[in-house]
Write a protein that holds these residues in place. Structure first.
Motif, mmCIF file in Angstrom:
data_model
loop_
_atom_site.group_PDB
_atom_site.id
_atom_site.type_symbol
_atom_site.label_atom_id
_atom_site.label_comp_id
_atom_site.label_asym_id
_atom_site.label_seq_id
_atom_site.Cartn_x
_atom_site.Cartn_y
_atom_site.Cartn_z
ATOM 1 N N GLY A 1 0.870 -1.290 0.036
ATOM 2 C CA GLY A 1 -0.038 0.147 0.100
ATOM 3 C C GLY A 1 0.973 1.383 0.117
ATOM 4 O O GLY A 1 1.893 1.267 -0.588
ATOM 5 N N ILE A 2 0.339 2.361 0.754
ATOM 6 C CA ILE A 2 0.936 3.685 0.478
ATOM 7 C C ILE A 2 1.081 4.128 2.118
ATOM 8 O O ILE A 2 0.091 4.218 2.817
ATOM 9 C CB ILE A 2 0.032 4.579 -0.129
ATOM 10 C CG1 ILE A 2 -0.137 4.037 -1.493
ATOM 11 C CG2 ILE A 2 0.522 6.022 -0.238
ATOM 12 C CD1 ILE A 2 -1.325 5.086 -2.231
ATOM 13 N N MET A 3 2.323 4.757 2.281
ATOM 14 C CA MET A 3 2.553 5.437 3.739
ATOM 15 C C MET A 3 2.094 7.005 3.044
ATOM 16 O O MET A 3 3.137 7.479 2.104
ATOM 17 C CB MET A 3 4.179 5.208 4.168
ATOM 18 C CG MET A 3 4.258 3.802 4.289
ATOM 19 S SD MET A 3 2.996 3.183 5.632
ATOM 20 C CE MET A 3 3.521 3.805 6.961
ATOM 21 N N HIS A 4 1.138 7.373 3.291
ATOM 22 C CA HIS A 4 0.458 8.584 3.141
ATOM 23 C C HIS A 4 1.166 9.780 3.507
ATOM 24 O O HIS A 4 1.290 9.974 4.765
ATOM 25 C CB HIS A 4 -1.046 8.551 2.818
ATOM 26 C CG HIS A 4 -1.661 9.893 3.501
ATOM 27 N ND1 HIS A 4 -1.812 10.990 3.015
ATOM 28 C CD2 HIS A 4 -2.208 9.965 4.733
ATOM 29 C CE1 HIS A 4 -2.460 11.907 3.854
ATOM 30 N NE2 HIS A 4 -2.690 11.169 4.977
ATOM 31 N N CYS A 5 1.610 10.947 2.555
ATOM 32 C CA CYS A 5 2.067 12.057 3.118
ATOM 33 C C CYS A 5 3.149 11.776 4.299
ATOM 34 O O CYS A 5 3.310 12.412 5.293
ATOM 35 C CB CYS A 5 1.091 12.971 3.879
ATOM 36 S SG CYS A 5 1.416 14.822 3.416
ATOM 37 N N ASP B 1 10.279 -2.403 2.860
ATOM 38 C CA ASP B 1 10.600 -3.853 3.003
ATOM 39 C C ASP B 1 9.127 -4.728 3.043
ATOM 40 O O ASP B 1 9.199 -5.774 2.845
ATOM 41 C CB ASP B 1 11.032 -4.212 4.114
ATOM 42 C CG ASP B 1 12.792 -3.737 4.018
ATOM 43 O OD1 ASP B 1 13.144 -3.377 2.987
ATOM 44 O OD2 ASP B 1 13.302 -3.571 5.000
ATOM 45 N N MET B 2 8.084 -3.892 3.520
ATOM 46 C CA MET B 2 6.849 -4.629 3.462
ATOM 47 C C MET B 2 6.025 -4.204 2.627
ATOM 48 O O MET B 2 4.744 -4.439 2.564
ATOM 49 C CB MET B 2 6.096 -4.220 5.102
ATOM 50 C CG MET B 2 6.652 -4.894 6.276
ATOM 51 S SD MET B 2 5.806 -4.341 7.775
ATOM 52 C CE MET B 2 6.439 -2.591 7.961
ATOM 53 N N ASN B 3 6.564 -4.045 1.226
ATOM 54 C CA ASN B 3 5.757 -3.864 0.070
ATOM 55 C C ASN B 3 5.007 -2.446 -0.017
ATOM 56 O O ASN B 3 3.843 -2.336 -0.761
ATOM 57 C CB ASN B 3 4.850 -4.996 0.001
ATOM 58 C CG ASN B 3 4.428 -5.316 -1.633
ATOM 59 O OD1 ASN B 3 5.124 -4.692 -2.402
ATOM 60 N ND2 ASN B 3 3.382 -5.994 -1.808
ATOM 61 N N PHE B 4 5.351 -1.390 0.754
ATOM 62 C CA PHE B 4 4.704 -0.066 0.588
ATOM 63 C C PHE B 4 5.486 0.976 -0.200
ATOM 64 O O PHE B 4 6.543 0.881 -0.357
ATOM 65 C CB PHE B 4 4.518 0.315 2.064
ATOM 66 C CG PHE B 4 3.295 -0.087 2.795
ATOM 67 C CD1 PHE B 4 2.087 0.407 2.837
ATOM 68 C CD2 PHE B 4 3.544 -1.618 3.335
ATOM 69 C CE1 PHE B 4 1.079 -0.181 3.438
ATOM 70 C CE2 PHE B 4 2.450 -2.107 3.903
ATOM 71 C CZ PHE B 4 1.171 -1.435 4.032
ATOM 72 N N TYR B 5 4.613 1.772 -0.692
ATOM 73 C CA TYR B 5 5.234 2.842 -1.468
ATOM 74 C C TYR B 5 5.166 3.934 -0.567
ATOM 75 O O TYR B 5 4.435 4.139 0.340
ATOM 76 C CB TYR B 5 4.380 3.270 -2.708
ATOM 77 C CG TYR B 5 4.334 2.495 -3.975
ATOM 78 C CD1 TYR B 5 5.240 2.581 -5.151
ATOM 79 C CD2 TYR B 5 3.652 1.326 -4.051
ATOM 80 C CE1 TYR B 5 5.413 1.726 -6.106
ATOM 81 C CE2 TYR B 5 3.620 0.314 -4.979
ATOM 82 C CZ TYR B 5 4.428 0.579 -6.150
ATOM 83 O OH TYR B 5 4.668 -0.196 -7.134
ATOM 84 N N ILE B 6 6.078 5.084 -0.867
ATOM 85 C CA ILE B 6 6.311 6.188 0.226
ATOM 86 C C ILE B 6 5.813 7.244 -0.683
ATOM 87 O O ILE B 6 6.207 7.465 -1.777
ATOM 88 C CB ILE B 6 7.771 6.357 0.477
ATOM 89 C CG1 ILE B 6 8.385 5.066 0.839
ATOM 90 C CG2 ILE B 6 7.736 7.588 1.556
ATOM 91 C CD1 ILE B 6 7.747 4.563 2.250
ATOM 92 N N SER B 7 4.739 7.949 0.007
ATOM 93 C CA SER B 7 4.163 8.971 -0.778
ATOM 94 C C SER B 7 4.544 10.458 -0.331
ATOM 95 O O SER B 7 4.220 10.612 1.199
ATOM 96 C CB SER B 7 2.800 8.853 -0.961
ATOM 97 O OG SER B 7 1.834 9.912 -1.684
#
Length: 255
Positions: free
Chosen positions: A150-154, A167-173
């Motif tokens: 998923g997304i780490m938002h803002c 590492d856990m498949n998250f995008y950095i937004s």
């Protein structure tokens, strides 16, 4: 073309002029947006917007500040909406230790339930994290959130937290704060994150980028975020716009 991956066009602040706001976004090169529904009112409005505009998608979930109001009926409703072709994510969910409307344990339970729901419906999760880095990362690990990603938002945290999430498949937004002159850590983190793991957003009407800081944010301003990322990483604006859009389309399953 730009993809604003997190916008609250369903907020009351856009009630008077939403068509003009969307028009300005299109003129600025914004080709797609994800509107975030985080309680009953905003979820309904987000779904309405997806029906009215081809290029608007929705995320549905329950905000941590409102976690105290989340019940099984709402969770089942979110689960049902997840099968809608224009619902592309669950969220925003997560932890917010700044506001104290919902006790921490209530927030954690709501967060875990929504991660489990996202895994069931096979959609990515949009994470809201305010002053709760360690607990957010711990819960994501314990609930095996890498299954959906998923997304780490803002994002405004350290490179260490960003790496743990990647590492856990998250995008950095990144949103407006990356353009603030005093946002040293956020700029450094943005510079370290590979462009292939990065998204851009506005969080409009909140957190307007420089030089609009303190004013109402709107999706057209996501261009300023892309320009700042390009400056920090010494890349062309076109490359940042193309890759972040490609990343969002891949994550959300949009062709």
């Amino acid at each position: 073309m730009l993809f604003d991956t997190h916008v609250h066009l369903n907020a009351d602040q856009f009630e008077e002029d939403i068509e003009q706001v969307i028009e300005r976004a299109n003129e600025a090169g914004v080709s797609k947006m994800t509107v975030i529904g985080f309680d009953e009112k905003t979820i309904n409005k987000a779904m309405e917007l997806t029906e009215n505009y081809d290029f608007i998608y929705a995320a549905v979930g329950w905000h941590p500040v409102e976690a105290i109001d989340l019940n099984d009926d709402y969770l089942n409703w979110i689960r049902d909406l997840a099968s809608h072709p224009k619902v592309v994510a669950i969220g925003e969910t997560g932890l917010d230790y700044h506001w104290d409307k919902s006790p921490k344990e209530v927030q954690k339970e709501a967060f875990r339930k929504q991660i489990q729901l996202a895994k069931d419906v096979k959609l990515p999760i949009i994470i809201h994290n305010r002053n709760a880095d360690e607990d957010v990362v711990q819960i994501l690990k314990e609930e095996k959130a890498e299954e959906t990603g998923g997304i780490m938002h803002c994002f405004g945290g350290s490179i260490e937290i960003a790496r743990a999430c990647m590492d856990m498949n998250f995008y950095i937004s990144f949103g407006g704060p990356v353009t603030f002159k005093n946002a040293k850590e956020t700029k450094e983190t943005a510079n370290e994150i590979p462009l292939e793991r990065m998204l851009i957003e506005t969080d409009a009407p909140y957190l307007a980028p420089h030089p609009y800081r303190g004013k109402r944010n709107e999706p057209a301003y996501v261009k300023l975020v892309a320009e700042e990322i390009a400056r920090l990483k010494e890349l062309s604006y076109e490359e940042v716009a193309h890759q972040t859009t490609k990343n969002a389309e891949k994550l959300f399953g949009i062709n």
